[in-house]
Enzyme design. Structure first.
Site, short mmCIF file in Angstrom:
data_model
loop_
_atom_site.label_atom_id
_atom_site.label_comp_id
_atom_site.label_asym_id
_atom_site.label_seq_id
_atom_site.Cartn_x
_atom_site.Cartn_y
_atom_site.Cartn_z
CE LYS A 1 -1.01 -0.71 4.91
NZ LYS A 1 0.31 -1.35 5.14
NE ARG B 1 6.28 -4.90 10.53
CZ ARG B 1 6.85 -4.76 9.34
NH1 ARG B 1 7.93 -5.46 9.03
NH2 ARG B 1 6.35 -3.93 8.47
NE ARG C 1 10.00 -1.04 7.71
CZ ARG C 1 8.68 -0.83 7.60
NH1 ARG C 1 8.20 -0.22 6.55
NH2 ARG C 1 7.86 -1.23 8.55
NE ARG D 1 9.52 -3.54 3.61
CZ ARG D 1 8.37 -3.16 4.16
NH1 ARG D 1 7.40 -2.67 3.41
NH2 ARG D 1 8.18 -3.29 5.46
NE ARG E 1 -0.01 -1.05 11.50
CZ ARG E 1 0.81 -0.52 10.58
NH1 ARG E 1 0.67 0.72 10.21
NH2 ARG E 1 1.75 -1.26 10.04
P1 AMP Z 1 4.53 0.40 8.73
O1 AMP Z 1 5.63 1.17 8.12
O2 AMP Z 1 3.18 0.92 8.34
O3 AMP Z 1 4.66 -1.09 8.52
O4 AMP Z 1 4.63 0.65 10.31
C1 AMP Z 1 5.79 0.28 11.03
C2 AMP Z 1 5.47 0.19 12.52
O5 AMP Z 1 5.02 1.47 12.99
C3 AMP Z 1 4.35 -0.77 12.90
O6 AMP Z 1 4.82 -2.12 13.02
C4 AMP Z 1 3.91 -0.19 14.24
O7 AMP Z 1 4.84 -0.51 15.27
C5 AMP Z 1 4.02 1.31 13.99
N1 AMP Z 1 2.74 1.88 13.48
C6 AMP Z 1 2.55 2.50 12.28
N2 AMP Z 1 1.28 2.91 12.16
C7 AMP Z 1 0.66 2.56 13.32
C8 AMP Z 1 -0.69 2.70 13.80
N3 AMP Z 1 -1.63 3.29 13.07
N4 AMP Z 1 -0.96 2.22 15.03
C9 AMP Z 1 -0.02 1.62 15.79
N5 AMP Z 1 1.25 1.44 15.40
C10 AMP Z 1 1.59 1.91 14.17
#
Ligand code: AMP
Length: 215
Positions: free
Chosen positions: A13, A172, A161, A127, A88
């Site tokens: 996304k 995750r 990452r 990735r 989320r």
């Molecule tokens: P992402 O880059 O979207 O995969 O986010 C990386 C990490 O950021 C996630 O594994 C969470 O630890 C944190 N995170 C990002 N967005 C949220 C959210 N809306 N609620 C809670 N944690 C978030």
């Protein structure tokens, strides 16, 4: 024009949102990118979020709701935005509903990216991301044109990452299944949800996404 791009980690996304924001001229609000920037800058928010992110756990709702509430007030969101990675949890979705009602900005569509778990694990384990602009590549299926160099901003700063390590990826995906998946049902009941097949070619997925958005 408020669109929510919804899906598990690795569903693509964020990659789609980067192209979409240029075509629709509305910003991508990636909460993951915002948190990573806060960590890099050493802010209080970054300090609060880091341990949760490193473990693959969700950052607490009150932190995330405050962050997005501030961001939505910025002038570049006046004609809309693409939410990527938020909400989320169901409490985040409820808080967003209240914020958007106050701002008289209804959600246009929630598009859910469908990818099976085996493919997600393979995407995340291969990735590499650009440490400068956040663009994402895959070592096998979508390598950068020049080894080690970002196609978009040219920086030689591609890396894995921290939270793409196998043991963190498992957590995750579990957090997604337990805490995030119910958000899909929340929007389905409101008649706002469209699901798309998010596998295959970038352009094909982009076409399905635009179709689901009615754009
Ligand atoms: P992402 O880059 O979207 O995969 O986010 C990386 C990490 O950021 C996630 O594994 C969470 O630890 C944190 N995170 C990002 N967005 C949220 C959210 N809306 N609620 C809670 N944690 C978030």
């Amino acid at each position: 024009m408020v669109y929510i791009l919804f899906g598990p980690p690795g569903s693509g996304k964020g990659t789609q949102a980067k192209t979409l924001q240029e075509d629709l001229k509305i910003p991508q609000l990636s909460t993951g990118d915002m948190l990573r920037e806060a960590i890099k800058a050493g802010t209080d928010l970054g300090k609060k979020a880091k341990s949760f992110m490193d473990a693959g756990d969700l950052v607490p709702d009150e932190v995330m709701v405050g962050l997005i509430e501030e961001r939505l007030k910025a002038p570049d969101c006046a004609s809309g935005c693409l939410l990527d990675g938020f909400p989320r949890t169901v409490p985040q979705a409820e808080a967003l509903e209240t914020m958007l009602a106050k701002a008289e900005k209804p959600i246009s569509r929630v598009v859910s990216f469908q990818v099976d778990e085996e493919e997600l694990v393979s995407r995340l384990s291969g990735r590499v991301v650009c440490g400068d602009c956040g663009a994402s590549f895959h070592e096998q299926s979508r390598p950068p044109k020049e080894l080690g160099q970002c196609d978009y901003c040219g920086a030689a700063n591609l890396k894995k990452r921290e939270d793409d390590k196998p043991e963190v990826v498992r957590n995750r995906l579990q957090a997604f299944a337990q805490q995030t998946a119910p958000v899909e049902e929340f929007y389905k009941e409101k008649g706002l949800l469209s699901q798309i097949d998010a596998t295959g070619d970038f352009d094909d997925i982009y076409g399905r996404l635009r179709g689901a958005m009615g754009k």
